[in-house]
Scaffold this active site. Structure first.
Site, PDB file in Angstrom:
ATOM      1  N   ARG A 175      27.219  36.395  41.767  1.00 38.81           N
ATOM      2  CA  ARG A 175      27.453  37.832  41.830  1.00 38.81           C
ATOM      3  C   ARG A 175      26.450  38.459  40.700  1.00 38.81           C
ATOM      4  O   ARG A 175      26.290  39.711  40.615  1.00 38.81           O
ATOM      5  CB  ARG A 175      28.813  38.266  42.030  1.00 38.81           C
ATOM      6  CG  ARG A 175      29.550  37.991  43.419  1.00 38.81           C
ATOM      7  CD  ARG A 175      30.703  38.242  43.260  1.00 38.81           C
ATOM      8  NE  ARG A 175      31.282  39.627  43.455  1.00 38.81           N
ATOM      9  CZ  ARG A 175      32.391  40.147  43.207  1.00 38.81           C
ATOM     10  NH1 ARG A 175      33.517  39.666  42.879  1.00 38.81           N
ATOM     11  NH2 ARG A 175      32.524  41.336  43.317  1.00 38.81           N
ATOM     12  N   CYS A 231      34.986  42.571  35.237  1.00 38.65           N
ATOM     13  CA  CYS A 231      34.633  41.937  36.403  1.00 38.65           C
ATOM     14  C   CYS A 231      34.195  42.801  37.503  1.00 38.65           C
ATOM     15  O   CYS A 231      33.649  43.733  37.506  1.00 38.65           O
ATOM     16  CB  CYS A 231      35.947  41.003  36.899  1.00 38.65           C
ATOM     17  SG  CYS A 231      37.575  42.014  36.900  1.00 38.65           S
TER      18      CYS A 231
END
Length: 276
Positions: A175, A231
């Site tokens: 990601r 995050c």
């Protein structure tokens, strides 16, 4: 080294207040059901969606509750700033660490994250029941520690080179590199950020406290540097924040809005790493 994590074997007295932070991202009701079935005696339950986030506020997928909402949570949970507090979940999850970070933000100096999960707590013989505790309400005046909170503006200033601050992305490398993005509108990372997948922090659902992990963290960022962790939603960065704090990093911030907040602006710059 700071004292952040605590093991069952190191709990020497009953003079702790307990917070059960069990939750499941796949099944948001699971934590409440587990708590109702059994929990540490007199523990209160803090739910990620209902207590540790305000999903109606702007600022990413898991926005922080307003300060008045957090004060209500502390007071209705019977907490005082000087309390010794242990927060637990199922072990190696980011929910106890999210609760712990919020306690740090509010000025609770004696809150700890349990290394083990609830099943290990039961096995250790710590008193367990299914009763809803009779909590005596308290009055709490938090000492808000803004030095551990990173706003979007703070991160923007970092990206623009106005702050000497290292950004660390706690998501999976795939990601971070921008190869896939299952949740947010665009793949990639905040420009200039380094990557340290939070999953590396644990083994068999227990957080690692070994020398090798400390060295791995040191390869990413010097403990004298200012660090901001993020995050996707501000949840799984909290284990990384806690681990850095445990290893003596004392200039750490959490970007609570994280990547989901960052890409909420159409013109936000995004970094990607093209595979060779």
């Amino acid at each position: 080294m700071s004292y952040v994590f605590i093991s069952i074997k190191d709990i020497e007295s009953a003079n702790y207040k307990w917070i059960d932070a069990r939750f499941s991202l796949k099944d948001p009701g699971e934590g409440k059901r587990k708590y109702e079935e059994a929990h540490v005696k007199n523990a209160v339950h803090w739910d990620l969606n209902d207590d540790l986030s305000n999903l109606h506020e702007p600022g990413g997928r898991q926005p922080l509750p307003r300060k008045d909402e957090l004060v209500e949570l502390f007071e209705s949970s019977g907490l005082e700033l000087d309390d010794k507090i242990i927060v637990y979940d199922d072990g190696g999850s980011p929910f106890a660490t999210r609760a712990w970070w919020i306690l740090q933000y509010a000025g609770f100096k004696h809150a700890y994250i349990l290394l083990e999960g609830f099943e290990e707590v039961k096995a250790a013989g710590i008193p367990i029941d299914s009763d809803k505790p009779q909590v005596e309400r308290t009055t709490v005046t938090p000492n808000w520690n803004e030095s551990i909170y990173a706003s979007r503006q703070y991160v923007e200033e970092t990206v623009e080179g106005e702050r000497d601050n290292t950004l660390i992305d706690a998501r999976a490398a795939i990601r971070y590199r921008g190869e896939t993005e299952p949740l947010d509108r665009i793949a990639g990372h905040i420009p200039g950020a380094l990557n340290f997948d939070w999953e590396q922090l644990k083994e068999n659902n227990v957080y690692r406290l070994d020398k090798q992990l400390q060295e791995q963290l040191g390869e990413i960022v010097d403990d004298k540097k200012e660090v901001t962790v993020y995050c996707g939603s501000g949840v799984t960065a909290t284990p990384l924040y806690a681990m850095l704090a445990h290893h003596g990093y004392d200039n750490i911030r959490l970007y609570v809005g994280s990547y989901s907040d960052w890409v909420s602006k159409e013109d936000a710059p995004v970094g990607v790493i093209n595979p060779q």
